[in-house]
Design a protein around this motif. Structure first.
Motif, mmCIF file in Angstrom:
data_model
loop_
_atom_site.group_PDB
_atom_site.id
_atom_site.type_symbol
_atom_site.label_atom_id
_atom_site.label_comp_id
_atom_site.label_asym_id
_atom_site.label_seq_id
_atom_site.Cartn_x
_atom_site.Cartn_y
_atom_site.Cartn_z
ATOM 1 N N SER A 184 0.851 -1.193 0.000
ATOM 2 C CA SER A 184 0.000 0.000 0.000
ATOM 3 C C SER A 184 0.888 1.245 0.000
ATOM 4 C CB SER A 184 -0.869 0.010 1.255
ATOM 5 O OG SER A 184 -1.413 1.292 1.437
ATOM 6 N N GLU A 185 0.450 2.264 -0.701
ATOM 7 C CA GLU A 185 1.203 3.529 -0.734
ATOM 8 C C GLU A 185 1.261 4.181 0.646
ATOM 9 O OE1 GLU A 185 -1.379 2.571 -2.430
ATOM 10 O OE2 GLU A 185 -2.897 4.129 -2.717
ATOM 11 N N MET A 186 0.368 3.740 1.565
ATOM 12 C CA MET A 186 0.365 4.312 2.922
ATOM 13 C C MET A 186 1.429 3.650 3.808
ATOM 14 S SD MET A 186 -2.655 5.792 2.386
ATOM 15 C CE MET A 186 -4.115 5.477 1.417
ATOM 16 N N GLY A 219 -0.084 -0.627 -9.543
ATOM 17 C CA GLY A 219 -0.981 -1.789 -9.415
ATOM 18 C C GLY A 219 -1.587 -2.183 -10.747
ATOM 19 N N GLU A 220 -1.974 -1.166 -11.520
ATOM 20 C CA GLU A 220 -2.608 -1.435 -12.822
ATOM 21 C C GLU A 220 -1.639 -2.155 -13.760
ATOM 22 O OE1 GLU A 220 -5.635 -0.730 -14.257
ATOM 23 O OE2 GLU A 220 -6.524 0.006 -12.407
ATOM 24 N N THR A 221 -0.424 -1.620 -13.886
ATOM 25 C CA THR A 221 0.543 -2.204 -14.826
ATOM 26 C C THR A 221 0.920 -3.619 -14.386
ATOM 27 O OG1 THR A 221 1.440 0.024 -14.991
ATOM 28 C CG2 THR A 221 2.703 -1.704 -16.055
ATOM 29 N N GLU A 238 -13.455 -1.989 -4.643
ATOM 30 C CA GLU A 238 -13.309 -1.157 -5.844
ATOM 31 C C GLU A 238 -11.999 -1.463 -6.574
ATOM 32 O OE1 GLU A 238 -15.047 0.558 -8.026
ATOM 33 O OE2 GLU A 238 -16.543 -0.321 -6.710
ATOM 34 N N SER A 239 -10.907 -1.512 -5.809
ATOM 35 C CA SER A 239 -9.616 -1.828 -6.441
ATOM 36 C C SER A 239 -9.655 -3.244 -7.012
ATOM 37 C CB SER A 239 -8.469 -1.737 -5.429
ATOM 38 O OG SER A 239 -8.610 -0.607 -4.617
ATOM 39 N N ALA A 240 -10.331 -4.147 -6.293
ATOM 40 C CA ALA A 240 -10.412 -5.547 -6.751
ATOM 41 C C ALA A 240 -11.079 -5.622 -8.122
ATOM 42 C CB ALA A 240 -11.181 -6.386 -5.742
HETATM 43 P P1 NAD Z 1 -7.396 -0.539 -1.324
HETATM 44 O O1 NAD Z 1 -8.220 -1.416 -2.196
HETATM 45 O O2 NAD Z 1 -7.575 0.914 -1.411
HETATM 46 O O3 NAD Z 1 -5.847 -0.798 -1.598
HETATM 47 C C1 NAD Z 1 -5.291 -2.093 -1.533
HETATM 48 C C2 NAD Z 1 -4.113 -2.159 -2.477
HETATM 49 O O4 NAD Z 1 -4.592 -2.098 -3.820
HETATM 50 C C3 NAD Z 1 -3.130 -0.999 -2.326
HETATM 51 O O5 NAD Z 1 -1.814 -1.485 -2.457
HETATM 52 C C4 NAD Z 1 -3.496 -0.100 -3.497
HETATM 53 O O6 NAD Z 1 -2.467 0.732 -3.933
HETATM 54 C C5 NAD Z 1 -3.840 -1.143 -4.537
HETATM 55 N N1 NAD Z 1 -4.649 -0.640 -5.645
HETATM 56 C C6 NAD Z 1 -5.503 0.410 -5.638
HETATM 57 N N2 NAD Z 1 -6.042 0.556 -6.873
HETATM 58 C C7 NAD Z 1 -5.526 -0.417 -7.649
HETATM 59 C C8 NAD Z 1 -5.690 -0.780 -9.013
HETATM 60 N N3 NAD Z 1 -6.490 -0.080 -9.825
HETATM 61 N N4 NAD Z 1 -5.012 -1.852 -9.491
HETATM 62 C C9 NAD Z 1 -4.196 -2.558 -8.680
HETATM 63 N N5 NAD Z 1 -3.978 -2.239 -7.382
HETATM 64 C C10 NAD Z 1 -4.641 -1.185 -6.870
HETATM 65 O O7 NAD Z 1 -7.615 -1.085 0.146
HETATM 66 P P2 NAD Z 1 -7.075 -0.445 1.510
HETATM 67 O O8 NAD Z 1 -7.897 0.755 1.787
HETATM 68 O O9 NAD Z 1 -5.597 -0.321 1.457
HETATM 69 O O10 NAD Z 1 -7.410 -1.620 2.550
HETATM 70 C C11 NAD Z 1 -8.648 -1.740 3.163
HETATM 71 C C12 NAD Z 1 -9.448 -2.865 2.550
HETATM 72 O O11 NAD Z 1 -8.687 -4.082 2.555
HETATM 73 C C13 NAD Z 1 -10.694 -3.171 3.372
HETATM 74 O O12 NAD Z 1 -11.799 -3.389 2.533
HETATM 75 C C14 NAD Z 1 -10.313 -4.456 4.104
HETATM 76 O O13 NAD Z 1 -11.394 -5.226 4.526
HETATM 77 C C15 NAD Z 1 -9.487 -5.153 3.085
HETATM 78 N N6 NAD Z 1 -8.649 -6.176 3.711
HETATM 79 C C16 NAD Z 1 -8.930 -7.502 3.492
HETATM 80 C C17 NAD Z 1 -8.170 -8.507 4.115
HETATM 81 C C18 NAD Z 1 -8.454 -9.978 3.913
HETATM 82 O O14 NAD Z 1 -7.564 -10.787 4.176
HETATM 83 N N7 NAD Z 1 -9.639 -10.382 3.477
HETATM 84 C C19 NAD Z 1 -7.126 -8.136 4.960
HETATM 85 C C20 NAD Z 1 -6.877 -6.790 5.172
HETATM 86 C C21 NAD Z 1 -7.648 -5.826 4.534
#
Ligand code: NAD
Length: 498
Positions: A184-186, A219-221, A238-240
């Protein structure tokens, strides 16, 4: 224990065994949630950096010391990494706390346990085998093997950076894959600190790579890259959705570990002290920033007052403050955006008729940092938005119920299906309800327990695929079947029908 520097620390990426700046030369700040101030700067990765990392991982997979290493020796390297983590727990825990605001004692606890995941998978390294097939054809001998997939892309969120990376890294490596990780960028710091240990353990260059930066472009690339064969994603829905669309380009296998709205169900025969402690640990641990947060408590009407009294008493006394202090029980939220999200949901809950029993505000004595009080809402029905949507913060919804059938329906009335807790003395009832609940993980008379031996994952809006446990080995390997004709007879002309 090494003292952390207070001036802005600089983090570069780790690609092909080398520390490297971004191709753009740019950095972005990483913030300390306890102060709201930047404490480090991290290389802002580009599409070019991703391509470089994937190419390095691909080369390491097809033509390197790693390609030809025995499974036993891969296991030894993974074990060594676990040992190095064990030697550096205090330092890694400090980085995690400074970067994501979780309690130092929680991060220390999590990191003290982390080596067990590496040891578990290291032990499995040379036990990943196929089987011989009892063939239905004379003279045909056939067997299967399990082979690695290739380059794995791992994408992680901010809430437990090293734990969530480990669930991907350890099984991917012992199965013989190579990996590119985008944290994560954070919260990139602790993973980059871990790369120093990857280097020290002696992994060949290119086997483990880290590209830091944002969802777009990193993440996209990464998830759309043609050389990536598997994507392990943990994060929000959303990211998923972007990731699912991206893997339509490369047909990479995919696992999605997403959010939850997990229920804790307390039956009338439960021990009220234990149930209250389990509920509190489930939602206020990590300030509610846990995918398995038990954000809904369903209390049977006959035990409602007893459990509620205990919840209110203990939650009102939670010590909230500096996550680096050992006496703190709840720290800040990880980001300013997350603080706003929690405050917004609390307002929505009030507007929808929920009654705030404890908390509901930003604590007055903590003006700096992204803190929010542990909050308990009482609801008379299950239809409020805050009982349906993931908040990812310290907000508990308490809802009464009258019987088993009713609570199963209430608990299942969500699109998430990640985890659930059941509190009861009647073990037959606990088993019945465990079977009926939509969740990938069910805890009976306990909550939030983890083990390298146990799989985790969900369905519906909580995603798909499993991490942890032996199941993960299947996720990072594919089977190959080999047919051998043992007959000494000539192969007949294929155009002469028999
Ligand atoms: P997020 O979806 O914003 O980010 C997660 C990761 O995805 C980050 O590294 C982000 O940079 C990347 N990302 C964002 N956009 C992307 C894209 N278009 N393509 C590829 N990668 C991209 O989530 P968050 O806010 O960092 O985390 C919180 C979420 O994670 C909550 O919904 C939480 O429930 C979930 N989570 C799930 C589990 C599990 O094991 N099920 C564990 C921890 C957190």
């Amino acid at each position: 224990m090494a003292e952390l520097k207070t001036e802005l620390k600089t983090y570069d990426m780790y690609i092909n065994g080398e520390w490297t700046a971004s191709s753009s030369g740019e950095y972005f700040p990483s913030y300390n949630p306890a102060t709201g101030e930047a404490w480090s700067k991290v290389a802002k990765g580009t599409a070019e950096d991703v391509n470089r990392a994937v190419e390095a991982a691909h080369q390491a997979f097809v033509n390197s010391e790693w390609t030809h290493m025995t499974y036993t020796n891969r296991g030894k390297l993974v074990r060594r990494l676990g040992e190095l983590i064990a030697e550096n727990v205090d330092e890694l825990a400090q980085y995690e706390t400074i970067d994501n605001g979780k309690l130092i004692r929680e991060m220390r606890g999590q990191l003290n346990y982390l080596p067990e995941f590496f040891y578990y998978y290291a032990g499995l390294a040379d036990k990943i085998h196929g089987y011989t097939l009892p063939m239905d054809k004379q003279d045909m001998f056939a067997f299967t093997t399990r082979e690695p997939l290739g380059v794995v892309a791992a994408i992680t969120p901010w809430n437990s950076p090293l734990y969530l990376t480990t669930l991907k890294l350890a099984p991917a490596l012992v199965a013989g894959n190579t990996i590119v990780i985008k944290p994560s960028e954070m919260t990139s710091a602790s993973l980059l600190e871990l790369m120093k240990l990857v280097e020290e353990a002696g992994f060949p260059p290119g086997v483990v790579n880290v590209v830091t930066g944002f969802g777009e472009p990193v993440g996209e690339t990464l998830t759309a890259h043609p050389l990536v064969r598997r994507v392990a994603f943990t994060g929000g829905a959303e990211s998923a959705r972007h990731v699912v669309r991206n893997t339509a380009n490369n047909f990479a296998q995919l696992s999605l570990e997403l959010g939850g709205k997990s229920p804790n169900i307390v039956f009338e025969d439960a021990n009220p002290d234990n149930a209250a402690m389990g509920i509190i640990a489930g939602i206020f641990g990590a300030s509610g920033q846990s995918c398995v947060a038990g954000s809904r408590a369903f209390l049977h009407v006959d035990i409602y007052d007893q459990v509620m009294e205990r919840l209110v008493d203990r939650v009102s006394k939670i010590t909230i403050g500096d996550p680096l202090s050992d006496s703190t029980e709840m720290g800040p939220l990880a980001t300013e955006a997350q603080l706003k999200r929690v405050a917004d949901y609390v307002n929505i809950g009030k507007e929808e008729g929920g009654k705030v029993i404890v908390g509901g505000e930003k604590p007055e004595h903590l003006d700096k940092g992204w803190y929010f009080e542990p909050t308990i809402f009482e609801h008379t029905d299950n239809n409020a938005r805050i009982t349906k949507e993931e908040i990812f913060g310290p907000v508990l919804s308490v809802i009464p119920f009258k019987d088993e059938a009713e609570v199963i329906e209430l608990a299942n009335s969500t699109e998430y299906a990640l985890a659930a807790g059941i509190w009861a003395s009647d073990i037959a009832k606990a088993h019945r309800v465990a079977k009926a609940i939509k969740a990938g993980i069910v805890w009976v008379n306990t909550y939030r327990s983890i083990s390298p031996i146990a799989p985790i994952g969900g369905s519906g809006l909580s995603g798909y695929g499993r991490e942890s446990g032996f199941d993960a080995i299947y996720e990072y390997t594919q089977s190959k079947v080999v047919w051998v004709n043992t007959s000494s007879e000539a192969i007949p002309d294929p155009f002469i029908m028999r």
